[in-house]
Design a protein around this motif. Sequence first.
Motif, mmCIF file in Angstrom:
data_model
loop_
_atom_site.group_PDB
_atom_site.id
_atom_site.type_symbol
_atom_site.label_atom_id
_atom_site.label_comp_id
_atom_site.label_asym_id
_atom_site.label_seq_id
_atom_site.Cartn_x
_atom_site.Cartn_y
_atom_site.Cartn_z
ATOM 1 N N ALA A 122 4.793 16.394 17.961
ATOM 2 C CA ALA A 122 5.592 17.167 17.299
ATOM 3 C C ALA A 122 5.700 18.798 17.909
ATOM 4 O O ALA A 122 6.943 19.191 17.520
ATOM 5 N N HIS A 123 4.578 19.219 18.236
ATOM 6 C CA HIS A 123 4.662 20.458 18.826
ATOM 7 C C HIS A 123 3.699 20.446 20.286
ATOM 8 O O HIS A 123 3.161 19.527 20.475
ATOM 9 N N GLU A 124 4.000 21.614 20.966
ATOM 10 C CA GLU A 124 3.413 21.520 22.070
ATOM 11 C C GLU A 124 1.784 21.497 22.257
ATOM 12 O O GLU A 124 1.316 20.608 22.475
ATOM 13 N N ARG A 125 1.209 22.432 21.754
ATOM 14 C CA ARG A 125 -0.475 22.737 21.947
ATOM 15 C C ARG A 125 -0.993 22.968 20.662
ATOM 16 O O ARG A 125 -2.258 22.817 20.426
ATOM 17 N N SER A 126 -0.314 23.609 19.658
ATOM 18 C CA SER A 126 -0.922 24.083 18.358
ATOM 19 C C SER A 126 -1.160 23.057 17.358
ATOM 20 O O SER A 126 -0.538 21.958 17.359
ATOM 21 N N ALA A 127 -2.312 23.402 16.652
ATOM 22 C CA ALA A 127 -2.751 22.233 15.447
ATOM 23 C C ALA A 127 -1.433 22.405 14.609
ATOM 24 O O ALA A 127 -0.825 23.586 14.008
ATOM 25 N N VAL A 128 -1.188 21.279 14.111
ATOM 26 C CA VAL A 128 -0.235 20.979 12.821
ATOM 27 C C VAL A 128 -0.586 21.147 11.703
ATOM 28 O O VAL A 128 -1.763 20.283 11.015
ATOM 29 N N GLY A 159 0.906 -1.333 -0.148
ATOM 30 C CA GLY A 159 0.038 0.036 0.050
ATOM 31 C C GLY A 159 0.657 0.999 -0.011
ATOM 32 O O GLY A 159 1.842 1.478 -0.453
ATOM 33 N N PHE A 160 0.269 2.394 0.587
ATOM 34 C CA PHE A 160 1.026 3.486 0.788
ATOM 35 C C PHE A 160 0.935 4.069 2.271
ATOM 36 O O PHE A 160 0.057 3.742 2.866
ATOM 37 N N GLU A 161 1.504 5.097 2.430
ATOM 38 C CA GLU A 161 1.405 5.912 3.898
ATOM 39 C C GLU A 161 0.919 6.886 3.897
ATOM 40 O O GLU A 161 0.955 7.663 2.696
ATOM 41 N N VAL A 162 0.220 7.526 4.640
ATOM 42 C CA VAL A 162 -0.559 8.769 4.988
ATOM 43 C C VAL A 162 0.093 9.086 6.281
ATOM 44 O O VAL A 162 0.026 8.939 7.361
ATOM 45 N N TRP A 163 0.455 10.631 6.174
ATOM 46 C CA TRP A 163 1.189 11.361 7.368
ATOM 47 C C TRP A 163 0.282 12.518 7.602
ATOM 48 O O TRP A 163 0.019 13.212 6.409
ATOM 49 N N SER A 164 -0.218 12.642 8.537
ATOM 50 C CA SER A 164 -1.052 13.751 8.937
ATOM 51 C C SER A 164 -0.864 14.328 10.470
ATOM 52 O O SER A 164 -0.344 13.720 11.248
ATOM 53 N N GLY A 165 -1.072 15.599 10.687
ATOM 54 C CA GLY A 165 -1.074 16.396 11.909
ATOM 55 C C GLY A 165 -2.376 16.323 12.507
ATOM 56 O O GLY A 165 -3.320 15.765 12.055
ATOM 57 N N THR A 166 -2.535 16.684 13.648
ATOM 58 C CA THR A 166 -3.951 16.798 14.550
ATOM 59 C C THR A 166 -3.916 18.221 15.066
ATOM 60 O O THR A 166 -2.894 19.047 15.203
ATOM 61 N N ALA A 167 -4.971 18.325 15.604
ATOM 62 C CA ALA A 167 -5.219 19.703 16.384
ATOM 63 C C ALA A 167 -4.597 19.812 17.703
ATOM 64 O O ALA A 167 -4.570 21.121 18.254
ATOM 65 N N ASP A 168 -3.891 18.862 18.295
ATOM 66 C CA ASP A 168 -3.335 18.820 19.533
ATOM 67 C C ASP A 168 -1.797 18.891 19.231
ATOM 68 O O ASP A 168 -1.181 18.348 20.311
ATOM 69 N N GLY A 169 -1.137 19.316 18.309
ATOM 70 C CA GLY A 169 0.115 19.097 17.895
ATOM 71 C C GLY A 169 0.833 17.757 17.622
ATOM 72 O O GLY A 169 2.290 17.841 17.575
#
Length: 456
Positions: free
Chosen positions: A359-365, A326-336
């Motif tokens: 990846a990040h503290e509290r901000s949406a990626v 298959g393939f990979e999907v990379w995505s951020g979230t609303a909680d960093g």
Amino acid sequence: MDHQDASPSPPTRVKLVASTGDITSGSTPTTRDSRGDGDIHGYFEAAQWTADGTTLLTSSSSNEVSGYIVPADLLSPRHTPHSLTPSARIPLPEPSSVLASAPYFDLSSPWTHQLLVSARDHPLQLFYLDPSTPNPSPASSYPLTKTPRSETFLAATSLAWPAPGTHFVAGARSLLARYDVSRAGEGPLSRIHTIPSERHLSKGGGVGMRGTVSALGAGGGLVAAGTWTRWVGLYDFLAGGCVATWSVAGADQGARGGSIGGDGITQTVWSPCGRYLVVAERKARGALVYDVRVTGRLLGWLVGREATGNQRIACDVFPGSDEAGGFEVWSGTADGAVRVWEGVGGREGAHEPAWGWQAHERSAVGSACVHMSGSVVATCAGSWEFPDEEEEGDDEGGDEEEEGENGKTDTKQMAWMRRRNKESSLKIWSIGSGQGGDDDDERENREEAEAETEAE
């Protein structure tokens, strides 16, 4: 497996190798808010790699596009991450959520440093990312109007600029337009209306795909368009028409009982093989995966993509390994956090993330984009937050009440004016091949400790 438990600490898979640091931590604001409510710091909204993989392009809430050239020794061993600084900036006259870089971008050829943006009440504009020009003017423009004879500009709400780069496609309300890049100052070569007529009482009479085209993805000769009204359409400009349209609302309710939700498509992404289409929405807790070989057939859905707000959260795809398929999907979230799904397209139904990290503290990626080499991934994060009720109650300042137009306290305006930025930064992470292993520094420390114990 619970997706909430699938987020190992960064050293197991990724390592921070470059960062801008928090751009909101300066002592003075970076811009004046476009609403006229006061000076605030801007934050990163989106990021993307250029075609040659040498530069990161970012757009910010301060109506600015910036280019960050990646250090040549990015992956060389060092004790601290590289510091990222913009090599060029382009201030835009109006807010824009649409940015596309040239698919022939080459750092060694300045003439290829082109990007397209769409700003409100302006034609589509092509800029050169030139470090020597602090406030560049558009090199060319492309008018988008409701009809060929109209003088009212439409703001493009989505763009697709596929290889080889001779043409690009813009989306607006119930309209797709295809342009020739070499014809500066001219309108589109061809138009495709997603509904038969805007003048019809029922806006198309139930035929076609009504709504603002909020997402465009080009692949395999087809353009996949998504709308705020939760419709997906496949269009072929060479054939001059629509291939298929379907609504994602039924799939959301029927397949999962509404557990993931959604309120408007923000992204349509083709798989590397061109067989599958990933559809991402705002106010959703997942993403849909369709098999385009069977029109409108929902293959599965990605669980754990927490994009529960109105902010755009972009995902990226990458070819999968031979083992996973298959393939990979990379995505951020609303909680960093960033989550990774592997083997997408190889199974039906719910698909849990394979791994991830904070990846990040509290901000949406806003973006998580994988480099073409597969060795690094770039993430950018930023968002606003508003004082909670307790903070508002504790605030005894003289600006607690403000009269609106009717002489009454406008509490919504007060809250908007008191908003503040969360942490906002652009980061580059190296991707390790091991699973659940330690990074080099931790391994060296462990070996030194073992050697000291043996010596004693």
